[in-house]
Enzyme design. Structure first.
Site, PDB file in Angstrom:
ATOM      1  N   ARG A 143       0.846  -1.200   0.000  1.00  0.00           N
ATOM      2  CA  ARG A 143       0.000   0.000   0.000  1.00  0.00           C
ATOM      3  C   ARG A 143       0.879   1.247   0.000  1.00  0.00           C
ATOM      4  O   ARG A 143       2.086   1.174   0.206  1.00  0.00           O
ATOM      5  CB  ARG A 143      -0.921  -0.008   1.208  1.00  0.00           C
ATOM      6  CG  ARG A 143      -0.158   0.085   2.500  1.00  0.00           C
ATOM      7  CD  ARG A 143      -1.087   0.226   3.676  1.00  0.00           C
ATOM      8  NE  ARG A 143      -0.298   0.283   4.898  1.00  0.00           N
ATOM      9  CZ  ARG A 143      -0.794   0.342   6.109  1.00  0.00           C
ATOM     10  NH1 ARG A 143      -2.103   0.331   6.288  1.00  0.00           N
ATOM     11  NH2 ARG A 143      -0.031   0.398   7.166  1.00  0.00           N
TER      12      ARG A 143
ATOM     13  N   GLU B 217      -2.007   8.031   6.552  1.00  0.00           N
ATOM     14  CA  GLU B 217      -0.610   8.151   6.995  1.00  0.00           C
ATOM     15  C   GLU B 217       0.331   8.528   5.857  1.00  0.00           C
ATOM     16  O   GLU B 217       1.314   7.818   5.580  1.00  0.00           O
ATOM     17  CB  GLU B 217      -0.150   6.858   7.669  1.00  0.00           C
ATOM     18  CG  GLU B 217      -0.793   6.657   9.024  1.00  0.00           C
ATOM     19  CD  GLU B 217      -0.212   5.506   9.819  1.00  0.00           C
ATOM     20  OE1 GLU B 217       0.470   4.659   9.216  1.00  0.00           O
ATOM     21  OE2 GLU B 217      -0.444   5.456  11.034  1.00  0.00           O
TER      22      GLU B 217
ATOM     23  N   CYS C 127      10.946   8.858  -9.270  1.00  0.00           N
ATOM     24  CA  CYS C 127      10.620   8.756 -10.707  1.00  0.00           C
ATOM     25  C   CYS C 127      10.953  10.066 -11.415  1.00  0.00           C
ATOM     26  O   CYS C 127      11.246  11.081 -10.781  1.00  0.00           O
ATOM     27  CB  CYS C 127       9.147   8.386 -10.883  1.00  0.00           C
ATOM     28  SG  CYS C 127       8.028   9.748 -10.550  1.00  0.00           S
TER      29      CYS C 127
ATOM     30  N   CYS D  53       8.891  13.057 -10.342  1.00  0.00           N
ATOM     31  CA  CYS D  53       9.289  13.597  -9.036  1.00  0.00           C
ATOM     32  C   CYS D  53      10.640  14.306  -9.120  1.00  0.00           C
ATOM     33  O   CYS D  53      10.857  15.313  -8.437  1.00  0.00           O
ATOM     34  CB  CYS D  53       9.287  12.500  -7.975  1.00  0.00           C
ATOM     35  SG  CYS D  53       7.602  12.023  -7.525  1.00  0.00           S
TER      36      CYS D  53
ATOM     37  N   GLU E  44      -6.268   6.454  15.144  1.00  0.00           N
ATOM     38  CA  GLU E  44      -6.011   5.028  15.355  1.00  0.00           C
ATOM     39  C   GLU E  44      -5.415   4.896  16.745  1.00  0.00           C
ATOM     40  O   GLU E  44      -4.420   5.549  17.056  1.00  0.00           O
ATOM     41  CB  GLU E  44      -5.020   4.485  14.326  1.00  0.00           C
ATOM     42  CG  GLU E  44      -5.567   4.516  12.917  1.00  0.00           C
ATOM     43  CD  GLU E  44      -4.598   3.925  11.899  1.00  0.00           C
ATOM     44  OE1 GLU E  44      -3.657   3.215  12.295  1.00  0.00           O
ATOM     45  OE2 GLU E  44      -4.791   4.206  10.707  1.00  0.00           O
TER      46      GLU E  44
ATOM     47  N   TRP F 286       4.797  -6.316  10.471  1.00  0.00           N
ATOM     48  CA  TRP F 286       6.112  -6.000   9.893  1.00  0.00           C
ATOM     49  C   TRP F 286       7.198  -6.506  10.846  1.00  0.00           C
ATOM     50  O   TRP F 286       8.296  -6.815  10.442  1.00  0.00           O
ATOM     51  CB  TRP F 286       6.333  -4.514   9.637  1.00  0.00           C
ATOM     52  CG  TRP F 286       5.156  -3.634   9.859  1.00  0.00           C
ATOM     53  CD1 TRP F 286       4.987  -2.765  10.870  1.00  0.00           C
ATOM     54  CD2 TRP F 286       3.983  -3.553   9.039  1.00  0.00           C
ATOM     55  NE1 TRP F 286       3.787  -2.140  10.747  1.00  0.00           N
ATOM     56  CE2 TRP F 286       3.148  -2.594   9.639  1.00  0.00           C
ATOM     57  CE3 TRP F 286       3.554  -4.183   7.886  1.00  0.00           C
ATOM     58  CZ2 TRP F 286       1.914  -2.256   9.110  1.00  0.00           C
ATOM     59  CZ3 TRP F 286       2.327  -3.846   7.368  1.00  0.00           C
ATOM     60  CH2 TRP F 286       1.527  -2.898   7.972  1.00  0.00           C
TER      61      TRP F 286
HETATM   62  C1  GAL Z   1      -1.201   2.340  10.915  1.00  0.00           C
HETATM   63  C2  GAL Z   1      -1.996   2.353   9.630  1.00  0.00           C
HETATM   64  C3  GAL Z   1      -3.125   1.363   9.674  1.00  0.00           C
HETATM   65  C4  GAL Z   1      -2.595   0.051  10.116  1.00  0.00           C
HETATM   66  C5  GAL Z   1      -1.963   0.196  11.453  1.00  0.00           C
HETATM   67  C6  GAL Z   1      -1.432  -1.111  11.968  1.00  0.00           C
HETATM   68  O1  GAL Z   1       0.062   2.827  10.765  1.00  0.00           O
HETATM   69  O2  GAL Z   1      -2.536   3.616   9.381  1.00  0.00           O
HETATM   70  O3  GAL Z   1      -3.704   1.247   8.416  1.00  0.00           O
HETATM   71  O4  GAL Z   1      -1.702  -0.402   9.178  1.00  0.00           O
HETATM   72  O5  GAL Z   1      -0.905   1.089  11.371  1.00  0.00           O
HETATM   73  O6  GAL Z   1      -0.457  -1.631  11.217  1.00  0.00           O
END
Ligand code: GAL
Length: 648
Positions: free
Chosen positions: A103, A142, A150, A153, A300, A309
């Site tokens: 993404r 985010e 590229c 840019c 969030e 990750w």
């Molecule tokens: C944030 C992001 C969310 C989700 C969350 C957990 O950084 O905006 O879409 O990925 O982390 O990974």
């Protein structure tokens, strides 16, 4: 105070939607954020839009009195788009195209992307313009500073440079390009920092400007989306959500044209073993409030154990779900939206836990979340209060870039001394504003200015005026080091602040991971680390001297009277208790009332309104805490927040 959740109807079978919405209403959820990654479901084929499902879920939620934040889904264009326009994928530092299927990998300056983004934003905003359930738009998700390499840019980057410098000669001068024969003779020779060599080999002046361009580039995109949204929805609030990422845009520029700040807040679920580490997100929350100097949203919020990750980390222990959200309120959030309702069962993020686990059986965390919703509702009276403070900490995105480009010494990073000083003053139960160093500071009594690395004439002038007019300023090592182009200043440190500080740095010793010590005039000894500025007082008095090394006995911390005010200079990085001692001395001198007796990492802040004061006392530790505050005995369980509303 309002609690919401991030919900992804497109991830779930429709048969779950009503039950989910019922449970949201029952638990007290008032806001749901939708659709930031849903482009492939909203436009499954080029030009064929399908808003049916979004209409339906918005209907289901609004029937239950739940308001919506809708997002522009520009973070993830669909695969058919990339198939048709492979060039719209970002180009990496090594010149290769990024993989699709992740993404945030579209090039925000690509003309095809912008055309398709414009169409979906226009279609969406027209469709929902009159829907009263939609209370805000979130731009993308985010957005980071634009590090796409590229051709488009590169062109944008050169135009940015031309607008700033007009001629290549001016660029050469600003960067000092005569080092290593780096002088440009045409704009075409200027390229972004390509290649596998570490960036540290590149000219820091060039790298700082590249970071500034990368931030401006994303800000331009945000402003472009903002205008598109406003055209159809002039009365709906607009935001975008940010976090402290590596490629951080300049928050102050980013939100200039937006209505409110949204921050993604993931405090740690595993408290550090080392008691010297500052882990509280109080600083981050204060910084977010300072961006627009008003209440903000958490878009969030931590809801479960985090993984994907990185390997999975600890699940939030009892109290954290509620405590960390209430902590955000205590620092100025109006609304806290939890990420996410239910943990995804597919995709890269399937182990980033939401409030409800894969099983769809609401458990311990969900129960705590429901309690939070009830407590937040009871705080409605506090909504229109504000956080008043006599103390400001100065923050600078440019300084942060410059420190990332050149970390100075092992273990040193830009914000650490900010955290240390913030937590030292917070120990006395005081609200602290974290504001841009470009802001007016005249309303404060104490201004903490750690690592004022890059100089700026107006900022320097304000600090002198502030001190001369009776304020107290606290400066630290690595101040006055560079000009605005990230080149060293040919004067004795702290250069432009020398008169203010009343001392100069005779020599410095970047001790990195080694430790040393300092001795105060009362004989007490404190450990120090990372950096030692060997100070030579001129008009200043010495507060502490080094107790080791060839500079034993030389000044480490000084205090100078300047006009009606005082300037402190801390030449090294000390253990926490030194900052606490210093903070107390400074508070006593400044006449700011404070409380004593808060245990470490117990946080006390206040929100004040017309005839009302709300006191928030938060046990941000994993231990029971018992203490006396103003003769009151207080006991708090781990992560418990005690809220007292006085008046109202
Ligand atoms: C944030 C992001 C969310 C989700 C969350 C957990 O950084 O905006 O879409 O990925 O982390 O990974």
């Amino acid at each position: 105070m309002i609690i919401g959740v991030d919900y992804y109807p497109e991830h779930w079978d429709k048969s779950l939607w009503k039950a989910d919405a019922d449970l949201m209403r029952e638990s007290g959820v008032k806001i749901v954020r939708l659709a930031e990654f849903a482009w492939c479901r909203l436009e499954p084929q080029e030009g064929n839009f399908d808003f049916g499902w979004l209409d339906e879920i918005i209907g289901i939620l609004s029937e239950r009195d739940i308001k919506i934040v809708l997002c522009t889904p520009t973070n993830c264009p669909p695969m058919w788009f990339y198939e048709k326009y492979p060039d719209a994928v970002q180009t990496e530092k090594d010149g290769r195209k990024t993989n699709t299927g992740i993404r945030g990998h579209r090039c925000i300056n690509n003309a095809d992307f912008l055309r398709y983004a414009e169409r979906i934003i226009d279609t969406m905003t027209k469709r929902y313009a009159d829907n009263k359930a939609i209370i805000a738009w979130q731009i993308d998700n985010e957005l980071e500073a634009n590090f796409c390499f590229c051709e488009t840019c590169i062109g944008k980057y050169r135009s940015w440079l031309k607008a700033r410098y007009t001629t290549v000669e001016a660029v050469n001068k600003a960067y000092g390009n005569n080092m290593w024969s780096g002088e440009y003779s045409s704009w075409e020779q200027i390229k972004p920092p390509f290649g596998s060599y570490p960036d540290a080999w590149l000219n820091p002046s060039y790298m700082l400007d590249y970071n500034r361009y990368a931030s401006d580039s994303v800000v331009e995109h945000i402003n472009w989306q903002q205008e598109l949204i406003r055209k159809n929805c002039p009365d709906t609030a607009i935001t975008t959500n940010v976090w402290f990422c590596r490629n951080m845009p300049n928050f102050y520029d980013e939100f200039k044209k937006l209505d409110f700040i949204s921050y993604d807040n993931y405090p740690t679920t595993r408290l550090p073993d080392n008691s010297e580490e500052c882990y509280s997100h109080a600083f981050h929350l204060d910084l977010m409030r300072g961006v627009k100097r008003k209440g903000f949203w958490v878009m969030e919020q931590l809801s479960g154990g985090l993984g994907c990750w990185a390997p999975m980390g600890r699940t939030p222990s009892p109290g954290m779900i509620k405590g960390y959200s209430l902590q955000a309120f205590a620092h100025g959030a109006d609304t806290v939206v939890h990420f996410r309702w239910r943990t995804a069962v597919s995709g890269a993020e399937m182990h980033w836990h939401g409030l409800i686990d894969h099983s769809n059986v609401p458990g311990r965390r969900f129960k705590e979340f429901s309690e939070l919703c009830k407590e937040a509702a009871a705080l409605e009276a506090v909504r229109n209060t504000e956080i008043r403070s006599d103390i400001a900490i100065l923050y600078s995105p440019d300084d942060e870039y410059a420190f990332k480009i050149q970390p100075q010494t092992n273990g040193m990073y830009y914000m650490e001394q900010h955290f240390l000083l913030h937590s030292a003053f917070a120990k006395y139960g005081l609200n602290i504003d974290v504001i841009s160093r470009l802001e007016d500071i005249s309303r404060y009594k104490i201004v903490i200015a750690p690592q004022m690395y890059l100089t700026d004439e107006a900022v320097t002038k304000r600090l002198y005026e502030f001190t001369e007019n009776g304020g107290t300023v606290v400066l630290t090592n690595r101040s006055g080091v560079k000009d605005e182009n990230n080149k060293c200043i040919m004067e004795q440190l702290p250069t432009v602040y020398r008169k203010l500080v009343g001392a100069y740095v005779e020599e410095y010793d970047p001790i990195g991971y080694d430790t040393s010590s300092i001795r105060l005039t009362d004989g007490s000894i404190y450990k120090c680390r990372q950096w030692c500025d060997i100070l030579c007082p001129e008009t200043a008095e010495t507060i502490a001297v080094y107790d080791e090394e060839f500079y034993k006995g030389k000044a480490a911390i000084t205090r100078n009277s300047c006009g009606r005010g005082t300037a402190y200079y801390i030449g090294t990085v000390c253990e926490k208790k030194l900052y606490c001692k210093l903070a107390k001395d400074i508070l006593l001198e400044s006449g700011i009332p404070f409380v004593e007796g808060l245990p470490d990492n117990v946080e006390f802040t206040t929100r004040t309104g017309d005839g009302i004061i709300a006191r928030f006392i938060f046990n941000n530790t994993s231990k029971n805490q018992h203490f006396t505050l103003d003769k009151e005995e207080i006991s708090l369980a781990p992560f418990e927040m005690k809220i007292d509303i006085i008046g109202g």
